[in-house]
Motif scaffolding. Sequence first.
Motif, PDB file in Angstrom:
ATOM      1  N   SER A  75      28.673   6.342 -19.020  1.00 28.73           N
ATOM      2  CA  SER A  75      28.721   5.855 -17.812  1.00 28.73           C
ATOM      3  C   SER A  75      28.141   6.849 -16.763  1.00 28.73           C
ATOM      4  CB  SER A  75      30.142   5.284 -17.313  1.00 28.73           C
ATOM      5  OG  SER A  75      30.948   6.469 -17.371  1.00 28.73           O
ATOM      6  N   ALA A  76      27.721   7.792 -17.313  1.00 31.36           N
ATOM      7  CA  ALA A  76      26.858   9.093 -16.266  1.00 31.36           C
ATOM      8  C   ALA A  76      25.743   8.301 -15.572  1.00 31.36           C
ATOM      9  CB  ALA A  76      26.532  10.180 -16.962  1.00 31.36           C
ATOM     10  N   GLU A  77      25.315   8.703 -14.214  1.00 23.75           N
ATOM     11  CA  GLU A  77      24.294   8.352 -13.679  1.00 23.75           C
ATOM     12  C   GLU A  77      23.004   9.023 -14.327  1.00 23.75           C
ATOM     13  OE1 GLU A  77      22.672   6.490  -9.853  1.00 23.75           O
ATOM     14  OE2 GLU A  77      24.674   6.532 -10.752  1.00 23.75           O
ATOM     15  N   SER A  78      21.878   8.269 -14.584  1.00 30.44           N
ATOM     16  CA  SER A  78      20.751   8.768 -14.972  1.00 30.44           C
ATOM     17  C   SER A  78      19.955   9.739 -13.788  1.00 30.44           C
ATOM     18  CB  SER A  78      19.671   7.642 -15.287  1.00 30.44           C
ATOM     19  OG  SER A  78      20.273   7.042 -16.381  1.00 30.44           O
ATOM     20  N   ASP A  79      19.307  10.646 -14.301  1.00 28.35           N
ATOM     21  CA  ASP A  79      18.567  11.551 -13.328  1.00 28.35           C
ATOM     22  C   ASP A  79      17.624  10.901 -12.472  1.00 28.35           C
ATOM     23  OD1 ASP A  79      19.749  14.084 -14.013  1.00 28.35           O
ATOM     24  OD2 ASP A  79      18.633  13.991 -15.826  1.00 28.35           O
ATOM     25  N   LEU A  80      16.885   9.807 -13.104  1.00 33.40           N
ATOM     26  CA  LEU A  80      16.025   9.041 -12.414  1.00 33.40           C
ATOM     27  C   LEU A  80      16.065   7.674 -12.753  1.00 33.40           C
ATOM     28  CD1 LEU A  80      13.759   9.339 -10.337  1.00 33.40           C
ATOM     29  CD2 LEU A  80      12.320   9.339 -12.378  1.00 33.40           C
ATOM     30  N   THR A  81      16.047   6.520 -11.954  1.00 33.97           N
ATOM     31  CA  THR A  81      16.175   5.242 -12.183  1.00 33.97           C
ATOM     32  C   THR A  81      14.936   4.651 -11.556  1.00 33.97           C
ATOM     33  OG1 THR A  81      18.591   5.208 -12.295  1.00 33.97           O
ATOM     34  CG2 THR A  81      17.513   3.257 -12.176  1.00 33.97           C
ATOM     35  N   LEU A  82      14.178   3.653 -12.598  1.00 34.74           N
ATOM     36  CA  LEU A  82      13.222   2.883 -12.051  1.00 34.74           C
ATOM     37  C   LEU A  82      13.716   1.363 -11.898  1.00 34.74           C
ATOM     38  CD1 LEU A  82       9.995   4.658 -13.665  1.00 34.74           C
ATOM     39  CD2 LEU A  82      11.085   5.050 -11.246  1.00 34.74           C
ATOM     40  N   HIS A  83      13.421   0.760 -10.808  1.00 36.49           N
ATOM     41  CA  HIS A  83      13.570  -0.560 -10.689  1.00 36.49           C
ATOM     42  C   HIS A  83      12.241  -1.435 -10.468  1.00 36.49           C
ATOM     43  CE1 HIS A  83      18.025  -0.836 -10.701  1.00 36.49           C
ATOM     44  NE2 HIS A  83      17.923   0.285  -9.945  1.00 36.49           N
ATOM     45  N   ALA A  84      12.026  -2.200 -11.273  1.00 42.47           N
ATOM     46  CA  ALA A  84      10.792  -3.229 -10.914  1.00 42.47           C
ATOM     47  C   ALA A  84      10.881  -4.595 -11.690  1.00 42.47           C
ATOM     48  CB  ALA A  84       9.444  -2.516 -11.409  1.00 42.47           C
ATOM     49  N   ASN A  85      10.035  -5.562 -11.432  1.00 37.52           N
ATOM     50  CA  ASN A  85      10.070  -6.542 -12.021  1.00 37.52           C
ATOM     51  C   ASN A  85       9.096  -6.540 -13.399  1.00 37.52           C
ATOM     52  OD1 ASN A  85       7.486  -7.432 -11.312  1.00 37.52           O
ATOM     53  ND2 ASN A  85       8.148  -8.488  -9.696  1.00 37.52           N
ATOM     54  N   ALA A  86       9.181  -7.399 -14.396  1.00 36.71           N
ATOM     55  CA  ALA A  86       8.651  -7.285 -15.439  1.00 36.71           C
ATOM     56  C   ALA A  86       6.919  -7.303 -15.347  1.00 36.71           C
ATOM     57  CB  ALA A  86       8.582  -8.366 -16.720  1.00 36.71           C
ATOM     58  N   LEU A  87       6.430  -7.917 -14.285  1.00 37.09           N
ATOM     59  CA  LEU A  87       4.878  -8.077 -13.927  1.00 37.09           C
ATOM     60  C   LEU A  87       4.518  -6.809 -13.301  1.00 37.09           C
ATOM     61  CD1 LEU A  87       2.451  -9.788 -13.794  1.00 37.09           C
ATOM     62  CD2 LEU A  87       3.264 -10.732 -11.800  1.00 37.09           C
ATOM     63  N   SER A  88       5.284  -6.034 -12.522  1.00 37.63           N
ATOM     64  CA  SER A  88       4.940  -4.940 -11.953  1.00 37.63           C
ATOM     65  C   SER A  88       4.812  -3.816 -13.153  1.00 37.63           C
ATOM     66  CB  SER A  88       6.037  -4.608 -10.896  1.00 37.63           C
ATOM     67  OG  SER A  88       5.909  -5.228  -9.958  1.00 37.63           O
ATOM     68  N   ILE A 110      12.650   3.525  -6.755  1.00 42.15           N
ATOM     69  CA  ILE A 110      13.107   4.791  -7.394  1.00 42.15           C
ATOM     70  C   ILE A 110      14.349   5.436  -6.898  1.00 42.15           C
ATOM     71  CG2 ILE A 110      12.317   7.129  -8.233  1.00 42.15           C
ATOM     72  CD1 ILE A 110       9.519   6.018  -7.711  1.00 42.15           C
ATOM     73  N   ARG A 111      15.314   5.499  -7.686  1.00 37.81           N
ATOM     74  CA  ARG A 111      16.493   6.186  -7.214  1.00 37.81           C
ATOM     75  C   ARG A 111      16.785   7.361  -8.152  1.00 37.81           C
ATOM     76  NH1 ARG A 111      20.411   2.405  -8.550  1.00 37.81           N
ATOM     77  NH2 ARG A 111      21.271   3.551 -10.269  1.00 37.81           N
ATOM     78  N   GLY A 112      17.340   8.603  -7.402  1.00 37.72           N
ATOM     79  CA  GLY A 112      17.821   9.594  -8.303  1.00 37.72           C
ATOM     80  C   GLY A 112      17.026  10.765  -7.496  1.00 37.72           C
ATOM     81  N   ASP A 113      16.694  11.859  -8.365  1.00 39.32           N
ATOM     82  CA  ASP A 113      16.087  13.044  -8.301  1.00 39.32           C
ATOM     83  C   ASP A 113      14.790  12.925  -7.756  1.00 39.32           C
ATOM     84  OD1 ASP A 113      14.810  15.472  -8.345  1.00 39.32           O
ATOM     85  OD2 ASP A 113      16.325  16.254  -9.734  1.00 39.32           O
ATOM     86  N   THR A 114      14.615  13.167  -6.344  1.00 34.01           N
ATOM     87  CA  THR A 114      13.337  13.114  -5.593  1.00 34.01           C
ATOM     88  C   THR A 114      11.992  13.919  -6.392  1.00 34.01           C
ATOM     89  OG1 THR A 114      14.225  12.198  -3.662  1.00 34.01           O
ATOM     90  CG2 THR A 114      12.034  12.989  -3.508  1.00 34.01           C
TER      91      THR A 114
END
Length: 173
Positions: A75-88, A110-114
């Motif tokens: 359940s640890a947070e990822s260092d970097l998370t990308l969110h987008a829809n499938a088309l993107s 984008i969430r996490g380590d800049t």
Amino acid sequence: MTILNTMMTRVHRRMPAPLRAAPLVAALEAMRRAGWMEPPAALEGRTFSLTVDDMGLEVRFRCRDGKFRAGPFDSAESDLTLHANALSYLRLIGGDADTDTLFFQRRLSIRGDTALGLEVKYWLDAAPRPEWLGALARRLALLFPEPAATPAQTTAHASSPTSSPTSSPTSTG
């Protein structure tokens, strides 16, 4: 939501996390071995999540010893998370859009380590793509309807953004 989206979401939710990650990790590894996606040193030991928002899919993976591996599945947070829809994501894979364009259109968050986000951005934008991959991504994109612009996307498109491409309201680091 299309029938394909509904079906994939249902299957995804019932699959164990390692099995969900297997196709993406196998594809990343194949591209790495072909010399297209050689991970930069900054990715070593880091964890990533890719979320396909319109399908409710999430895949976690990491880079270890210069190779892509599934997991971790805690359940640890990822260092970097990308969110987008499938088309993107398909447009990014096919080279029809870059990370800056998708970010400023509010189609990629984008969430996490800049600093890690910047490294990944430069890496993805610079990665060579074989011609057939772009053609495949464009054909797959036909399966996903163009999402309607949200008021935030319309506003963002009309005004000039002042934030960096890897920072977002949820960015930490």
